[in-house]
Write an enzyme that holds these catalytic residues in place. Structure first.
Site: not given
Ligand code: ADP
Length: 492
Positions: A121, A202, A237, A294
């Site tokens: 990331k 973040e 999440h 993917r």
């Molecule tokens: P992972 O790779 O573990 O699935 P992601 O970065 O794709 O993590 O985030 C998964 C979910 O977490 C997002 O869809 C959102 O709901 C929440 N999320 C992630 N980052 C943030 C953020 N900066 N602010 C608010 N919600 C977030």
């Protein structure tokens, strides 16, 4: 080694509903498919459906579905010339993609270099920034031990694992005093889950939507976007309900999202199917979250809304064909729910058990993606996703009503599932109106299930006593399928 060349026999390196989906895609493309299975999956649906199948080891995934040597040996022994990884398992493992190519097989997925570029990331955020794609404001954790830069983002913030996935390790922090413990526990969880303890922070956006763009690239330099999916209904999440198009996306916003997603994919030389995830703020601003290199679990909603077959496109692109012209806007609306073996009345505790009775819904606009069969033991070794139920219609409301009806028709007995909870969720006024955000499910009160009427218990008892293999030797409910055969064949 040439990437993008024809093949005829595909090893499907996965199990469950996605293996079924890929086997069907191969058949529709006129290709042969070979399933793999662990000891406990001998009777699985993907095995029965494929043209051929190879046993690859004991139940634990590490010794079967996650074993690169075993998968390569299976491909060799079954004379396959291509590998489709599905999603999960090794689908985002660049080492596997490379090993497949080194073995002289076609990898039905993106180039391993693109997978690596998007695998971290932290690194992908830097690349996206360089490519002009907006990312969520964030900060690295400095060695000095001061959190100045992090705190300047403004609280709340979220601590994330750089190698993350599936929401693992993620911690939301609302007060400065919680920060160092959140970082330490995220590190521990990341090390255990991904073997990499790198974490970063973040800004935590308030009430965003999760909107992701389906992208596709071919070996001739074309990269396109095929609309967006709204995946804001999440628990911890993790996505629970997905739809296409997003109720929040206008044609103008769709075009801007598409451009950002195509720029993101081009920046890493992307080929084949991928998903660029964004958070969409209530202001209309959107930020790159990550790219999944993917096919996505929720790909069917794009297929239904756009009238495309993403697996067929994956096979065509991997064979070196140019992408055909594709629509840039959806012509229908589609919604998908994920059916899990879990108990919503007990904190969504994962459930294990034997499926004694299974009835899939059907009807206009209803599509089921499932690897389930009666008699199957679920929930012990693998992902608790049992099936995906998708409904589509000319409008969002038509799709939603069809999905509610389809869930009412779905019967899974023997293991607790979230089917009834999903139905009630789709009936809440927030979901019906499309007024959703990623935090909604944490606070939304989904009405409790009314107790089933006595007749339902009686009907279930009768059904179970008649199910094949039911204890107590109940009268068979289904005619012996061999009955007619034996009579016609004169005592075979
Ligand atoms: P992972 O790779 O573990 O699935 P992601 O970065 O794709 O993590 O985030 C998964 C979910 O977490 C997002 O869809 C959102 O709901 C929440 N999320 C992630 N980052 C943030 C953020 N900066 N602010 C608010 N919600 C977030």
């Amino acid at each position: 080694m040439t990437r993008g060349r024809p093949f005829r026999r595909v090893l499907v390196a996965n199990r469950g509903e996605i293996a079924v989906r890929v086997v069907r895609g191969c058949r529709a493309a006129g290709l042969e498919s070979v399933a793999v299975f662990s000891e406990v999956d001998r009777g699985a649906r993907h095995v029965a459906l494929a043209d051929d199948a190879v046993e690859i080891g004991p139940a634990p995934a590490k010794e079967s579905y996650l074993s690169i040597p075993k998968l390569l040996a299976a491909a060799k022994s079954a004379a396959c010339d291509a590998v489709h990884p599905g999603y999960g398992f090794l689908s985002e493992n660049a080492e596997f993609a490379r090993a497949v190519e080194v073995a002289g097989l076609v990898w039905i997925g993106p180039p391993p270099e693109a997978m690596e570029a998007m695998g971290s990331k932290i690194a992908s955020r830097a690349r996206m920034t360089a490519a002009g794609v907006p990312v969520v404001p964030g900060a690295l954790i400095t060695a000095s031990g001061t959190f100045e830069e992090i705190l300047s983002l403004g609280l709340p913030v979220v601590v994330k694992a750089s190698a993350g996935g599936g929401g693992k390790g993620m911690r939301v922090v609302s007060s400065a005093s919680e920060l160092s413990e959140a970082i330490a526990s995220c590190r521990r969880e990341a090390a255990a889950a991904f073997g990499d303890s790198t974490v970063y922070v973040e800004k935590y956006l308030e009430k965003p939507r999760h909107v992701e763009v389906q992208v596709f690239g071919d070996h001739h330099g074309t990269v396109v976007a095929i609309g967006e999916r709204e995946c804001s209904l999440q628990r911890r999440h993790q996505k629970v309900v997905e739809e296409c198009p997003s109720p929040a996306v206008t044609p103008g916003l769709r075009a801007r999202l598409a451009k950002a997603a195509v720029d993101a994919a081009k920046a890493v030389g992307y080929v084949n199917a991928g998903t660029v995830e964004f958070l969409l703020a209530p202001s209309g601003d959107f930020y790159f979250l990550e790219m999944n290199t993917r096919l996505q679990v929720e790909h069917p909603v794009t297929e239904e809304a756009f009238g495309v077959d993403l697996v067929l496109l994956q096979l065509a692109v991997a064979a070196g064909q140019a992408l055909p012209p594709l629509p840039s806007s959806p012509s229908r609306h589609a919604i998908e729910v994920r059916v899990y073996a879990e108990d919503p009345e007990a904190g969504f505790l994962p459930q294990a058990g034997r499926v004694l009775l299974y009835r899939e819904p059907a009807g206009p606009g209803v599509r089921v993606e499932s690897g389930l069969v009666e008699g199957q033991d679920v929930g012990v070794y693998y992902d608790p996703l049992l099936a995906k139920i998708v409904a589509s219609g000319g409008t969002r409301e038509e799709a939603r009503r069809r999905l509610v009806a389809a869930l009412a028709e779905t019967v899974i007995l023997g293991v607790s599932t979230n089917v009834a909870w999903l139905r009630r969720l789709l009936e809440t006024k927030e979901v019906a109106a499309g007024e959703i955000h990623t935090g909604l499910l944490e606070s939304l009160v989904v009405p409790a299930a009314p107790p089933p009427p006595d007749e339902a218990y009686a009907a279930a008892a009768v059904a179970l006593s008649r199910a094949p293999g039911a204890a107590g030797g109940g009268a068979p409910a289904f005619a012996d399928p061999f009955d007619g055969l034996f009579r016609a064949g004169g005592g075979a």
